[in-house]
Write a protein that holds these residues in place. Structure first.
Motif, short mmCIF file in Angstrom:
data_model
loop_
_atom_site.label_atom_id
_atom_site.label_comp_id
_atom_site.label_asym_id
_atom_site.label_seq_id
_atom_site.Cartn_x
_atom_site.Cartn_y
_atom_site.Cartn_z
N UNK A 1 41.68 35.40 51.29
CA UNK A 1 42.52 36.52 50.89
C UNK A 1 43.63 36.07 49.94
N UNK A 2 44.27 34.89 50.26
CA UNK A 2 45.34 34.36 49.41
C UNK A 2 44.83 34.04 48.01
N UNK A 3 43.63 33.46 47.94
CA UNK A 3 43.06 33.11 46.65
C UNK A 3 42.80 34.37 45.83
N UNK A 4 42.33 35.41 46.51
CA UNK A 4 42.07 36.67 45.82
C UNK A 4 43.36 37.26 45.25
N UNK A 5 44.44 37.21 46.04
CA UNK A 5 45.73 37.73 45.58
C UNK A 5 46.24 36.93 44.39
N UNK A 6 46.09 35.60 44.46
CA UNK A 6 46.53 34.72 43.37
C UNK A 6 45.79 35.03 42.08
N UNK A 7 44.48 35.28 42.23
CA UNK A 7 43.67 35.59 41.04
C UNK A 7 44.11 36.91 40.41
N UNK A 8 44.41 37.89 41.29
CA UNK A 8 44.85 39.19 40.78
C UNK A 8 46.14 39.06 39.97
N UNK A 9 47.08 38.24 40.54
CA UNK A 9 48.36 38.04 39.85
C UNK A 9 48.14 37.35 38.50
N UNK B 1 48.98 39.00 34.87
CA UNK B 1 49.93 38.38 33.94
C UNK B 1 49.27 38.07 32.61
N UNK B 2 48.04 37.57 32.70
CA UNK B 2 47.33 37.24 31.46
C UNK B 2 47.07 38.49 30.64
#
Length: 259
Positions: free
Chosen positions: A3-11, A15-16
């Motif tokens: 779940x954390x990795x998914x959130x990090x990817x979304x952020x 941003x990109x």
């Protein structure tokens, strides 16, 4: 963890995406700036020709403007032409805010509610084929109800009779103050006289309709129904710019051949 990795990817993706979009928008703004400036200048020239009632079918706005219109700078303090300022590059709106190129107006003088008045103004001369002055176009502006109204007043060669009048920029209420753009209302201005026998600027927008039988009718224009404050703004800006702090010294000099 997943779940954390998914959130990090979304952020990261967000941003990109924001970065890419900001680069695109910024680049477009920079690249289109010259085109915007060019279009604004062309639109102003179109307004000059329209208000001066200059129309030559088959010719472009640029061509007619170059052939018929001469822009010159006037020193509003001396009331005379000056060649110290380039009429093509002079930014009059910017000068009006710069203390080095403008004066502060006191409350009594500031009937157009400008706060400051620039020291120089560009005027536009229309000449006939023999080189004689046919019309002169004066830029005017002042506060309406919601906005600063910027317009052009065209005078015949007697420097007293209105040949045309209109605004090229304002933010007044459509259907009310915005009626300053109504062709029927603008059609009342040509033929009106700016000054009385004592040289006072007396042309004004009145409340209600002009009595055609009145001796003052030559100096009056109908009010605008439901837009008293806008009409008052028009009256005030016209009287300011044709008064002592506006173009009156210049028009007097020009009439006497001393501009």
């Amino acid at each position: 963890m997943a779940s954390n990795e998914s959130f990090k990817k979304v952020v990261i993706v967000t941003l990109a995406l924001c970065f890419v979009c900001s680069v695109i928008v910024s680049s477009a703004a920079v690249l289109l700036k010259p085109m915007q400036i060019s279009n604004k200048a062309l639109d102003f020239k179109r307004n000059v020709l329209s208000i001066a009632d200059i129309n030559e079918p088959g010719k472009s706005v640029e061509q007619i403007y170059q052939e018929r219109v001469q822009a010159r700078v006037v020193d509003l303090e001396t009331g005379k032409f000056t060649d110290e300022i380039n009429a093509e590059t002079f930014d009059q709106a910017k000068a009006a805010k710069d203390p080095a190129y403008s004066i502060s107006l006191n409350r009594e003088d500031d009937i157009a509610k400008l706060n400051r008045r620039e020291n120089y103004s560009v005027v536009y001369l229309i000449q006939d084929e023999a080189g004689n002055l046919e019309k002169i176009i004066l830029p005017v502006r002042g506060k309406g109800l919601w906005s600063t109204m910027s317009g052009l007043m065209v005078l015949e060669s007697d420097l007293n009779t209105v040949a045309g009048f209109g605004f090229y920029e304002h933010g007044e209420t459509p259907g009310l103050g915005g009626e300053v753009d109504n062709p029927d209302w603008k059609a009342q201005w040509p033929g009106k006289e700016v000054y009385d026998d004592q040289g006072r600027p007396v042309l004004r927008v009145i409340k209600g309709h002009v009595d055609a039988g009145s001796a003052d009718a030559i100096h009056q224009v109908d009010g605008i129904s439901g837009a008293t404050l806008t009409a008052n703004g028009v009256r005030n800006l016209v009287q300011f710019w044709l008064g002592d702090k506006g173009f009156k010294p210049f028009l007097t000099n020009l009439k006497e051949g001393e501009a």
